[in-house]
Scaffold this active site. Sequence first.
Site, short mmCIF file in Angstrom:
data_model
loop_
_atom_site.label_atom_id
_atom_site.label_comp_id
_atom_site.label_asym_id
_atom_site.label_seq_id
_atom_site.Cartn_x
_atom_site.Cartn_y
_atom_site.Cartn_z
N HIS A 39 73.70 67.65 40.93
CA HIS A 39 73.72 67.64 39.46
C HIS A 39 72.91 66.45 38.91
O HIS A 39 71.98 66.63 38.12
CB HIS A 39 75.16 67.55 38.98
CG HIS A 39 75.32 67.39 37.50
ND1 HIS A 39 75.73 68.41 36.68
CD2 HIS A 39 75.10 66.33 36.68
CE1 HIS A 39 75.75 67.98 35.42
NE2 HIS A 39 75.38 66.71 35.40
N GLU A 40 73.27 65.26 39.37
CA GLU A 40 72.58 64.07 38.86
C GLU A 40 71.11 64.08 39.24
O GLU A 40 70.25 63.66 38.47
CB GLU A 40 73.26 62.79 39.38
CG GLU A 40 74.72 62.62 38.94
CD GLU A 40 74.91 62.69 37.43
OE1 GLU A 40 73.95 62.42 36.68
OE2 GLU A 40 76.02 63.06 37.00
ZN LIG Z 1 75.11 65.52 33.75
#
Ligand SMILES: [Zn+2]
Length: 677
Positions: A467-468
Amino acid sequence: MRRRTFLAGLSAASIAPFVQAKGAVNPLLLPFKPLPAFDRYKVSQFPDAFKQSMTSYRAEIARIANQKAAPTFENTLAALEDSGREYNRVSILFGVYTSTMNDKSVQALEREWSPKFAAMTDEVVQNDKLFRRIEAVYKSKFGNPEQQRLAWVYYNQFVLQGARLNPAQKKQLSEYNQKLAGLYTKFSQNQLTDEEEQKIVFDSKDDLKGLPQSVVDSMAENGKWVLRNTRSAMETFLTYSDRRDLREKAFKLWSSRGDMGGKTDNNQVVADILRLRARRAKLLGFPTFAHWRLENSMAKTPEAAMKLMMQVWPAAKARVAEEVKDMQAIAGHEIEPWDYRFYAEKVRKAKYDLDENEIKPYFQLDKLKGGLFYMAKQLYGFDFKKEKAPTLRDDIEVFEVTRQGHIGDWYFDPYARNGKSSGAWMNEYRTQENFKKPVAPIVSNNSNFAKSKQVLLSFDDAETMFHEFGHALHGLNSKAHYPMLAGTNVARDFVEFPSQMHENFLTTPQVLSQFAIHAETGKPMPDELVAKIKRSSTFNQGFSTTEFLASAIVDMKLHLAGDVDIDPREFEKKTLSELGMPKEIIMRHRIPHFGHLFSSDGYAAGYYSYLWSEVLAHDAYEAFEETGNPYDPTVSASFRKNIMEVGNTLDPAQAYRNFRGRDATIDALLKARGFSK
Ligand SMILES: [Zn+2]
């Protein structure tokens, strides 16, 4: 989560003054050459850097605003994009300290300076001559679509921040903003204090029953075991501890952060923030803070955001009822909030035969990083090469990103330490641009893994890494001309879309077979375990959707309430009861520690954004899946061109249509969570 570099804010008396040798330049003021000189920065240099950079920023703004020449795109908007570079850089660097090195001296600076930063922003936005020039350029409709978009973004931002107010109103607004900035700092520091100073100490092995050995080891301190009051420590304890009495104790401590009475209680702080926000919105001509906040979002109105949430709420609740039934069958008693994670884990094992501890050995931090790079190569042609560069800690890594030539740089700061904010996030040390000369992006990913010889991640942690990294790729792919429109500077309800989309690639066969390698046997994850993970992907989605939605709905309602006295405890109780909140679950973030809402304007009236973005993310990933190849070159090229490269250079709804050929629907999201329509 992705956090923008933030400037939240003691008297500076506790830190030694920075004495500058005659003729020496404060390192914080120098351009990155080509990367930030973290080996030369000292906390004591910040006040001087703030002062100097504010002075030069002021001078630049005055030059633009007071020039005799008629307003043009070049002498006004392009000039603005080129102004405040030093101030911006110092602010970003200070953000790195407040979020990752937040000791007492940094906290002192933060308290002292945050109101001054707020005042600086107001000073620019409230410069009437400057606003008139922006307005003139905006109304002239000068330039290509990106330039017109830039003019709209500036005009809109200034209006939303009070550019059209009269002098008395502007003064009032500035007072609200400075008070709010001080309250945000207070809120965050109270929360941090409750997380760092409150803990449970166990002195008997009996108190540790059920916990995996690695967890017990990480808790050991001087012959005792310490349970810290942070999300990762508490969630692990609540998942594994066999001791129901201790789970209850831990849960109550954790869920009462900011709500313990005494000096760190945030209830009054929240009430004050809400009232000030409501008054500020009214002053700016909006019915409520929520209306003001959503003005330049993709959803555009609070009603549209509420509508989406209420479409998903019944399906989520229905699923919780099923989950609770499954758990009760095992537990033989009612499920309380401190039981949910524990019995969910038991159900997971029983129903899906999937044990988190069976997965963990396959997710080695270092190997999985290779998986990130693989994904970036397949989708965007990026190569990552480790480089030597100064960092704030020896365990922070830096990589050069290339594709036929230099693309940018990626910092990776994976480990937890004191003074580092909890959770995981991405920020931009430098945003891409290309209007004067090409400027390459510098981005960073931060997380809070407990450091050990071999760091093994949970499935959630692994997914969060993807995600990051998705945010980082969003920054790295950027191809805008103006930094204001570049990279992750997009609407709040759009910014989580690329990051969430990239979560999907963790479980692609390509990543699992090459990078999910068992720490001891060196063998890749067996197919049957992969199949089990896939089967269990809809598991416990009732819980996670409901705890999230409850937080997002309460957020929106708090900010739709207007200028009224709000008792946060009462409000929370009443709103949840009206919603029919299942009694087995509480909000993911209760109001007194809901940092997304109260540590800055950040996600206030914007927590819904995660869901909004997720609808886009699932709908978009379906385009990849439809081809049968998650790395399909045609789809990835289109995703890159229409979404990842464009930043905010066009309306996000249009950008989405350009990619998908239509608007997104909630079908793919419901399917991914295993809900019936
Ligand atoms: Zn995020």
